[in-house]
Design a protein around this motif. Sequence first.
Motif, PDB file in Angstrom:
ATOM      1  N   VAL A  21       0.782  -1.251   0.057  1.00 61.44           N
ATOM      2  CA  VAL A  21      -0.155   0.103  -0.020  1.00 61.44           C
ATOM      3  C   VAL A  21       0.844   1.248   0.106  1.00 61.44           C
ATOM      4  O   VAL A  21       0.753   2.187  -0.830  1.00 61.44           O
ATOM      5  N   LEU A 167      -8.121   1.235  -0.492  1.00 55.07           N
ATOM      6  CA  LEU A 167      -6.854   0.944  -0.754  1.00 55.07           C
ATOM      7  C   LEU A 167      -6.977   0.382  -2.089  1.00 55.07           C
ATOM      8  O   LEU A 167      -8.151   0.184  -2.777  1.00 55.07           O
ATOM      9  N   VAL A 279      -5.135  -6.754   0.326  1.00 59.97           N
ATOM     10  CA  VAL A 279      -4.901  -6.021  -0.774  1.00 59.97           C
ATOM     11  C   VAL A 279      -4.796  -7.249  -1.915  1.00 59.97           C
ATOM     12  O   VAL A 279      -5.217  -6.934  -3.001  1.00 59.97           O
TER      13      VAL A 279
END
Length: 351
Positions: A21, A167, A279
């Motif tokens: 990230v 994200l 993620v």
Amino acid sequence: MKVLHVYRTCYPETRGGVEQVIRYITQGCQEYGVQSKVLSVSHNDSYSVEVQGTEVILCKADMEIASNSFSFQLFSEFKRLAQWADIIHFHYPWPTGDLLFLFNKDKPSIVTYHSDIIKQKWLKKVYKPLETFFLNNVDAIVATSPQYQKQSPNLLKYCKKTHVIPLAVDPKDYISPDTNWSNDDQYSFLENDYFLFVGVLRYYKGLGYLLDASKKTDATIVIAGDGPLYDELQQRITKENIQNVILTGYISDSEKLKLIANCKAFVFPSHIRSEAFGVSLIEAQMLKKAIISCDISTGTSYVNIHGETGLVVPPGKADSLTNAIEELNRDSQKRSKFGQNGYQRHCHYSR
């Protein structure tokens, strides 16, 4: 504008979700004229390295308590870099980062709130006064999903200065012609007949439940990645003679892309709120893969919507994981529909 990012680990030394990230934030901000640096801790020697136009400064760790790395060198480096920066961007949780905040005299500060502290309850009590001072005094807080903003006790306290910014990943990293298996690939024997987990092997990933689920299905399951639970998982696979699970250990970025691109579906069994987002779920959607995940009231259920982009099951339930794997294993049309929907969802919200 100059931004200093502060977190306990960083890419390329470690390759977990938060590290990715931070890399994507620094990389994506370059086109807007933002210059970034990252201050972190190394378990090797102190060094600095440039990663895609961003300088990463690592200070050798002097000690670690309950995953909280500490380095005396951090303080002098932080003072130096804070003078350079226009904005300090902290990434929570990292108690050492909160301590560094005490030395931030006059620069605006942001904190991206990645997760509550779940496991280290005794440390949380000792740390609470510092955490309260830190969150009281930072200028803005970023939550990574609406679900986490509504469920985190800390974020509810600071709702007036909390902003939701989900994200994302860089789509260019997932547009690759080299995702087909070649004869030299060690996992080419899998072809496209397997379910996949990718990530750091940590306690909150629910991988024990995935092993339990694997014993009730004939589907092949690949667990790709390394981490603290690797030996424990390997011992279970051997002791219980689980023949349909492949534990790969460390994989390169190119191997990760190929494994995701060729799997039937992506399985993400994280079962407690330490998993704030995931993620790798976005990575699976970028490659048009259906997802199986658990409902833990975090960003995992922001990314994966039940019945639209995949299946969301109760956490910590092996039978529920098995049933979801079996459902997608026998229905290629549903896998394709979920995968396409996930891809479109990510493209829409990442504009």
